[in-house]
Each structure stands twice: as C-alpha cells, then as structure tokens.
Design a protein around this motif. Structure first.
Motif, PDB file in Angstrom:
ATOM      1  N   UNK A   1       0.823  -1.220   0.000  1.00 57.04           N
ATOM      2  CA  UNK A   1       0.000   0.000   0.000  1.00 57.04           C
ATOM      3  C   UNK A   1       0.856   1.269   0.000  1.00 57.04           C
ATOM      4  N   UNK A   2       2.192   1.116  -0.031  1.00 55.96           N
ATOM      5  CA  UNK A   2       3.045   2.294  -0.178  1.00 55.96           C
ATOM      6  C   UNK A   2       3.988   2.586   0.981  1.00 55.96           C
ATOM      7  N   UNK A   3       3.873   1.850   2.073  1.00 56.30           N
ATOM      8  CA  UNK A   3       4.742   2.105   3.237  1.00 56.30           C
ATOM      9  C   UNK A   3       6.220   1.973   2.856  1.00 56.30           C
ATOM     10  N   UNK A   4       7.084   2.886   3.372  1.00 57.73           N
ATOM     11  CA  UNK A   4       8.505   2.842   3.018  1.00 57.73           C
ATOM     12  C   UNK A   4       9.418   2.432   4.171  1.00 57.73           C
ATOM     13  N   UNK A   5       9.015   2.741   5.417  1.00 58.27           N
ATOM     14  CA  UNK A   5       9.913   2.522   6.560  1.00 58.27           C
ATOM     15  C   UNK A   5       9.295   1.590   7.590  1.00 58.27           C
ATOM     16  N   UNK A   6      10.052   0.585   7.990  1.00 60.70           N
ATOM     17  CA  UNK A   6       9.579  -0.233   9.114  1.00 60.70           C
ATOM     18  C   UNK A   6      10.689  -0.380  10.142  1.00 60.70           C
ATOM     19  N   UNK A   7      10.294  -0.659  11.371  1.00 63.72           N
ATOM     20  CA  UNK A   7      11.259  -0.893  12.449  1.00 63.72           C
ATOM     21  C   UNK A   7      10.831  -2.155  13.182  1.00 63.72           C
ATOM     22  N   UNK A   8      11.787  -3.046  13.442  1.00 58.08           N
ATOM     23  CA  UNK A   8      11.414  -4.316  14.066  1.00 58.08           C
ATOM     24  C   UNK A   8      12.641  -4.944  14.725  1.00 58.08           C
ATOM     25  N   UNK A   9      12.402  -6.067  15.400  1.00 57.25           N
ATOM     26  CA  UNK A   9      13.536  -6.754  16.031  1.00 57.25           C
ATOM     27  C   UNK A   9      14.215  -7.736  15.071  1.00 57.25           C
ATOM     28  N   UNK A  10      13.534  -8.070  13.958  1.00 56.02           N
ATOM     29  CA  UNK A  10      14.171  -8.954  12.956  1.00 56.02           C
ATOM     30  C   UNK A  10      13.957  -8.378  11.565  1.00 56.02           C
ATOM     31  N   UNK A  11      14.941  -8.594  10.673  1.00 55.71           N
ATOM     32  CA  UNK A  11      14.750  -8.114   9.302  1.00 55.71           C
ATOM     33  C   UNK A  11      13.729  -8.989   8.571  1.00 55.71           C
ATOM     34  N   UNK A  12      12.936  -8.380   7.718  1.00 52.87           N
ATOM     35  CA  UNK A  12      11.981  -9.142   6.897  1.00 52.87           C
ATOM     36  C   UNK A  12      12.381  -9.018   5.428  1.00 52.87           C
ATOM     37  N   UNK A  13      12.086 -10.078   4.673  1.00 53.16           N
ATOM     38  CA  UNK A  13      12.416 -10.024   3.242  1.00 53.16           C
ATOM     39  C   UNK A  13      11.302  -9.313   2.499  1.00 53.16           C
ATOM     40  N   UNK A  14      11.294  -8.017   2.633  1.00 55.63           N
ATOM     41  CA  UNK A  14      10.234  -7.218   2.004  1.00 55.63           C
ATOM     42  C   UNK A  14      10.885  -6.095   1.211  1.00 55.63           C
ATOM     43  N   UNK A  15      10.087  -5.517   0.342  1.00 53.11           N
ATOM     44  CA  UNK A  15      10.628  -4.526  -0.568  1.00 53.11           C
ATOM     45  C   UNK A  15      10.413  -3.108  -0.024  1.00 53.11           C
ATOM     46  N   UNK A  16      10.931  -2.851   1.183  1.00 53.51           N
ATOM     47  CA  UNK A  16      10.726  -1.514   1.767  1.00 53.51           C
ATOM     48  C   UNK A  16      11.899  -0.623   1.376  1.00 53.51           C
ATOM     49  N   UNK A  17      11.747   0.677   1.623  1.00 49.89           N
ATOM     50  CA  UNK A  17      12.855   1.601   1.350  1.00 49.89           C
ATOM     51  C   UNK A  17      13.928   1.398   2.420  1.00 49.89           C
ATOM     52  N   UNK A  18      13.482   1.263   3.702  1.00 48.59           N
ATOM     53  CA  UNK A  18      14.448   1.101   4.793  1.00 48.59           C
ATOM     54  C   UNK A  18      13.856   0.240   5.910  1.00 48.59           C
ATOM     55  N   UNK A  19      14.656  -0.702   6.379  1.00 47.93           N
ATOM     56  CA  UNK A  19      14.291  -1.466   7.578  1.00 47.93           C
ATOM     57  C   UNK A  19      15.238  -1.047   8.694  1.00 47.93           C
ATOM     58  N   UNK A  20      14.665  -0.734   9.856  1.00 50.02           N
ATOM     59  CA  UNK A  20      15.514  -0.361  11.004  1.00 50.02           C
ATOM     60  C   UNK A  20      15.402  -1.512  12.002  1.00 50.02           C
ATOM     61  N   UNK A  21      16.503  -2.173  12.281  1.00 47.80           N
ATOM     62  CA  UNK A  21      16.418  -3.380  13.123  1.00 47.80           C
ATOM     63  C   UNK A  21      17.026  -3.057  14.487  1.00 47.80           C
ATOM     64  N   UNK A  22      16.239  -3.324  15.514  1.00 48.05           N
ATOM     65  CA  UNK A  22      16.638  -2.919  16.875  1.00 48.05           C
ATOM     66  C   UNK A  22      16.613  -4.115  17.829  1.00 48.05           C
ATOM     67  N   UNK A  23      17.243  -3.916  18.977  1.00 44.59           N
ATOM     68  CA  UNK A  23      17.290  -5.014  19.954  1.00 44.59           C
ATOM     69  C   UNK A  23      15.988  -5.114  20.745  1.00 44.59           C
ATOM     70  N   UNK A  24      15.283  -3.991  20.933  1.00 53.66           N
ATOM     71  CA  UNK A  24      14.035  -4.027  21.706  1.00 53.66           C
ATOM     72  C   UNK A  24      13.028  -3.070  21.078  1.00 53.66           C
ATOM     73  N   UNK A  25      12.044  -3.620  20.421  1.00 48.35           N
ATOM     74  CA  UNK A  25      11.103  -2.792  19.655  1.00 48.35           C
ATOM     75  C   UNK A  25      10.246  -1.905  20.568  1.00 48.35           C
ATOM     76  N   UNK A  26       9.924  -2.414  21.760  1.00 46.60           N
ATOM     77  CA  UNK A  26       9.036  -1.611  22.632  1.00 46.60           C
ATOM     78  C   UNK A  26       9.784  -0.413  23.225  1.00 46.60           C
ATOM     79  N   UNK A  27      11.058  -0.631  23.577  1.00 50.46           N
ATOM     80  CA  UNK A  27      11.839   0.511  24.087  1.00 50.46           C
ATOM     81  C   UNK A  27      12.047   1.513  22.950  1.00 50.46           C
ATOM     82  N   UNK A  28      12.346   0.996  21.768  1.00 48.80           N
ATOM     83  CA  UNK A  28      12.544   1.887  20.614  1.00 48.80           C
ATOM     84  C   UNK A  28      11.260   2.685  20.349  1.00 48.80           C
ATOM     85  N   UNK A  29      10.113   2.014  20.460  1.00 49.56           N
ATOM     86  CA  UNK A  29       8.839   2.705  20.203  1.00 49.56           C
ATOM     87  C   UNK A  29       8.624   3.826  21.227  1.00 49.56           C
TER      88      UNK A  29
END
Ligand SMILES: CC(=O)N[C@H]1[C@@H](OP(=O)(O)OP(=O)(O)OC[C@H]2O[C@@H](n3ccc(=O)[nH]c3=O)[C@H](O)[C@@H]2O)O[C@H](CO)[C@@H](O)[C@@H]1O[C@H](C)C(=O)N[C@@H](C)C(=O)N[C@H](CCC(=O)O)C(=O)O
Ligand SMILES: Nc1ncnc2c1ncn2[C@@H]1O[C@H](COP(=O)(O)OP(=O)(O)OP(=O)(O)O)[C@@H](O)[C@H]1O
Length: 507
Positions: A73-101
């Motif tokens: 649907x057009x989303x470009x940026x995601x942030x998560x604890x694991x990388x996903x094989x998706x066609x995003x512009x940028x994935x930000x991978x962190x150690x703790x998603x809830x603290x990052x949020x």
C-alpha cells in the motif's frame, strides 16, 4: 509533528538499540539514506499507514503479512527486532522494539511530558478511584486544566471523556495523547500505571512528577499477564525509580521493600496508612460516619492537610484512596479548599454506587473483581448493615485472572449469605464453567448458591430475594457497557442500569 531519520539514528545509537539498517538487501550500521528524510507518522497498525509512516512491527500476534500488505500500500519505513524479506525503502532493526517505540514516540511528539505535571498511580486496587479524586481536586486548583488517562475514561481537554482501550496506553498512543493535552493547554496529567505498562515498556523513559503506590495483592497472574506474583509486584514497583517524589501506603504487603527501594534511590516520599501510627499521615472516622474522616499527621503536618473531609464514596478503602489523593494533590500544588471541595464532589462511575430498594435494602454497584476488593467490599457491607443478609452477584473473567475464581469462592464462603454466580467477560470460555469453578471453591455449606449465567437475570434475582435490612452487592462490571464474549465487545446494559431499571419496576 515530524522526526528526521538522523534524529532517530542518534536516539537508537545513544540508547544502544540499533542492530542494523536494511537497505536494498544489504546491512549497514550507518544510515544509508539522505539524513534529512523525515518520518511524518508513527503507527503499530499496518492498516493505518502512509508512505512517510514509520511502522513498528511488534506484538505477540504480529504477522509478516501485515508488513507486506502495508508495503504494497506504499509504506517505506519499518522498524522491528528482525529483518523481513520485504521490498521496503528502509528497515531499522533494533534489539528491543518496545523501548525503541517509547523513545521514538516521546521525541516525535516533542517530549510532551516535560510540559505537564505528570502524576502516576499504581497499585492493585484504587487506581481509578484515586485518579478521580485527584482529578476533581486538581480541577478546582487548575480551573479544569487536568487531563486524565484512567482504565475507564480518558480526557485530554479536562472536560470531554472517551472510553479508554487499555489502563496504560501503548507508548505511541500515550505520547500522542500527552501532546494533545499540551496543545489543549492542560497543565497536569493524571494516569494509571499498570504493571503491564512496565512489563511491556509502555512507559519506558517516562519520569513522573509524583508516583503513588496504593497497595498490592495477588492479581493479573496468567498466560498473557505475569507468570508469578513476584513478577507482578516487581513490575509495579518500577514506578518508584521513575518518579521524582513518591506517596507510599505503609499497609502495602512487604512495605519495607518499597521503603528501602525508595530511600536507596534518594526519592523523597510521604507515607500514609489507615492503621499504622508511624506513617506520616493517617485518617480516622468521624463519629462512625461512613463518609467523613479526619486526617492526622504523625510528625509535623508539613503538607498542611490535617483537616476533616467528606467523600461521597462509602467503604474505608475509599478513605485510603482519598488520603493518597490529598497528599498527591498537595505536592502538585492544590490548596486545602480545592482539596475539600474536590473530594466532596467526587463520584466515580461504577465504584460504590448506591441504590435503595423500595423495601429499604441497600444496593451497591461496585467494580470489585479480585480477592482484596471483594473482601473489602463485603466486609464493608457487613459492618455497615449488620442486621441483614448479604446477597452477592459476581462472575469471573475468562482467559485471565484465573486465580480469582478460587479467591472469590474463599471470600464468598466467609462473607456472603447468598451467592449468585454469573457471567463477567467470559472471553473464549464458557461462563457456566467459570461459575462452576467459583462454586466449587465455596466451602461454606451455609452459603446459598445459584448459577444464573445471564447477568441481568442474576441481578434481578438478587434484588427480588432482598429483604428490608439486606445488602445486595453487584460486583464486577460497574457501568461497563459491554461483555467480552469470544473476542467481541458485546453490548451490555451495565450493572447500575440493570439494577436501577429493575428497582423502578418494583416501585
Ligand atoms: C499482553 C498485552 O498487553 N497485549 C496488548 C498488546 O498486544 P501485542 O503488542 O502483543 O499486540 P497484538 O494485539 O498481539 O497484535 C500484534 C500487532 O499487530 C498489529 N496488527 C494487527 C492486525 C493487522 O492487520 N495489522 C497489524 O499491524 C497490531 O496493531 C499489534 O501491534 O498491545 C495491544 C495494543 O497494541 C493491546 O490491545 C494488547 O492488550 C491485550 C488485549 C490486553 O488485554 N492487555 C491487558 C493484559 C493489559 O494490558 N492490561 C493492563 C491493565 C491491567 C490492570 O488492570 O492492572 C492495561 O494497562 O490495560
Ligand atoms: N484502596 C483500595 N483497596 C482495596 N480495594 C479497593 C481500593 N479502592 C477501590 N477498591 C475496590 O476495587 C474496585 C476497583 O477500584 P478502582 O477501579 O479504583 O481500582 P483499579 O486499581 O483502577 O482497578 P482495576 O485495575 O481493576 O481497573 C472498587 O470498585 C473497590 O471495590
């Protein structure tokens, strides 16, 4: 509100949260995109994203397909604890998603907590009631510039309320709401802080101007909550290290632990109690009144709150709640007049609401739905109206708080004459089975028991059994207008309305 990718990069690196960036299938530690790019929205729901949204992949039931659909649907940026094989512009991978949020959200919304006096109530019971007492007092003191986030209701402009989804919102929602409160010119924010809020880092990094620890008793232990009481109590008391000043109830189980922790962190505190004469403040009933009480200080009255007050909510536990709120609001700047007036006017939907049966019996609708609250409630009823029977309508929730079923059996065995067991948010379980579990835990043969799954019918039966001096206790749902049944909030008239309309037919 916006946040540049550079700012996010700095925040995550400073907090030691960044694992890697995923950009065109390669991994980087440095931001691989132009630094001035901006995030314009935050969301943890794939159904609510725009291209400039940063989407947080979090949660027990999160599925990769949510992210895939959002990217389609057009989303470009995601942030998560694991990388996903998706066609995003940028994935930000962190150690703790809830603290990052939490960190990203508070910065995205421009640190709204720094523009408010933030007051946090924790405890097993009394959070909502004490929050309301505090709101009523601060409304007097601040001319309605007090926002509130409670289990039931939220107000961000001090006046208009909407129904809350959680006791303590997800960090993203919390800071969004705080920012709205700031833009509505609120000066104070009162919130309830659940143990889940600490367990799931919903309030990570938030410092409370005043934290209040009301009490603790076993509750919220189960598969989606806490594995043990130790974990529950530990999560709750994390409020202490995150508060500038504390208000502590010395009647709390293992109070010494709270005191030692507070003192070891050099956090100034006031203590209060209904029984402990060593606490800084205590209260005493005036002439056996159910509603008046006098506050005494053990040492000097440094807060200048020694006075006689009146409340509208019966039950000694509400005097505890009122005293906690008096200390809190004084610390937050309210004067004695505001305190007296605010307390005298406070009503809390579904908490100790009183109705009179045409035959004189007293009817109480109350939100008690765990061991300690039911015990306090029935003890109050027995003391206040010793001549009559106690008729209790109660159920226990499905899927969580499983230990409450045996707890209720125990309290009912000790303190009720008639137990009408009914449905209370059965969730995925069969309400009759839950009622039978409560029933099996009632070990006093003198308790007259009935199982009536339909809650309105159960309430009507209790009222029809009541005689002149009896007390009918309708415990558990207060004014909640729904029952959680198989994942759906199913409309329900509410305990108060059910009782009120049946009483009308008896007149
Ligand atoms: C265990 C727990 O706290 N769960 C809460 C948590 O769930 P979660 O993070 O695991 O997320 P999830 O609901 O499993 O869903 C996964 C994720 O997929 C997302 N999603 C879902 C569908 C979709 O199409 N696209 C999509 O992106 C969802 O937005 C979510 O972020 O986050 C959800 C909202 O983001 C909450 O609704 C949910 O509360 C559940 C329902 C709950 O009942 N929580 C209780 C235990 C709770 O927190 N209670 C305390 C009060 C306790 C007290 O009285 O003291 C509270 O503070 O309310
Ligand atoms: N200080 C207290 N000690 C014990 N029981 C209390 C106290 N205050 C209120 N209760 C009981 O607990 C019930 C719920 O009160 P309240 O909603 O204020 O607590 P809460 O902490 O917000 O509860 P919950 O976490 O279940 O939403 C009341 O209806 C009353 O029966």
């Amino acid at each position: 509100m916006t946040l540049t990718l550079t700012k996010i990069d700095n925040l995550l690196k400073e907090a030691g949260l960044l694992k890697e960036y995923v950009y065109k299938n390669n991994w980087y530690y440095n931001l691989p995109l132009p630094v001035e790019l901006e995030i314009k929205e935050l969301s943890y729901d794939s159904r609510k994203v725009t291209p400039d949204t940063l989407f947080f992949c979090k949660g027990l039931n999160f599925k990769e397909e949510y992210l895939e659909k959002a990217i389609e649907a057009g989303l470009e940026y995601y942030i998560s604890e694991t990388p996903y094989e998706v066609n995003s512009k940028l994935g930000i991978i962190v150690t703790d998603i809830r603290i990052a949020m939490a960190l990203i959200s508070m910065n995205f919304y421009d640190l709204p907590q720094e523009k408010l006096t933030v007051i946090g109530f924790t405890g097993t019971k009394g959070k909502t009631t004490a929050a309301y007492f505090t709101k009523f007092i601060l409304d007097e003191a601040t001319d309605n510039k007090t926002a509130m986030l409670s289990t039931m209701n939220t107000t961000l402009d001090g006046v208009n309320y909407f129904k809350s989804a959680l006791t303590t919102p997800e960090s993203l929602d919390l800071y969004k709401m705080m920012a709205e409160a700031v833009s509505n010119k609120m000066t104070h924010l009162i919130m309830e802080v659940s143990s889940q809020a600490y367990k799931l880092n919903r309030v990570y990094g938030l410092t409370f101007d005043v934290g209040i620890f009301l009490n603790i008793s076993p509750d919220h232990i189960g598969p989606i909550e806490h594995p043990t009481f130790d974990d529950y109590y530990y999560c709750k008391r994390r409020l202490i290290e995150n508060s500038k000043r504390m208000v502590l109830n010395t009647d709390t189980k293992d109070y010494i632990l709270l005191k030692e922790l507070t003192e070891s962190k050099n956090i100034p505190y006031y203590s209060y109690s209904s029984t402990d004469k060593e606490a800084d403040y205590t209260w005493e009933t005036v002439d056996n009144s159910l509603l008046d009480f006098t506050v005494h200080s053990t040492h000097e009255d440094s807060l200048d709150i020694n006075e006689t007050y009146t409340i509208k909510l019966m039950g000694d536990f509400n005097k505890d709640n009122a005293l906690a709120s008096l200390i809190t609001t004084k610390i937050a700047g309210a004067n004695k007049e505001a305190a007296k007036k605010g307390l005298a006017n406070t009503l809390v939907p579904g908490r100790m609401e009183h109705l009179k049966h045409p035959n004189g019996a007293n009817v109480f609708v109350d939100y008690a739905h765990n061991y300690s609250s039911l015990k306090n409630l029935l003890t109050f009823a027995k003391q206040a109206h010793p001549m009559g029977k106690i008729i209790t309508v109660i159920g226990s929730t499905g899927d969580k708080g499983i230990s409450r079923r045996t707890d209720f059996g125990q309290v009912l065995s000790e303190l009720t004459d008639v137990a009408i067991l009914t449905a209370d948010d059965p969730g995925s379980e069969n309400p009759k089975d839950i009622a039978m579990e409560i029933s099996a835990a009632i070990n006093n043969p003198k308790v007259n028991q009935k199982i009536i799954v339909d809650r309105v019918e159960a309430i009507q039966t209790a009222l029809s059994l009541a005689e002149k001096n009896d007390s009918v206790i309708i415990a558990g749902k207060g004014q909640d207008k729904y029952q959680k049944i198989k994942g759906v909030d199913t409309p329900y008239v509410g305990d108060y309305s059910a009782a009120e309309s049946y009483i009308e037919t008896l007149k």
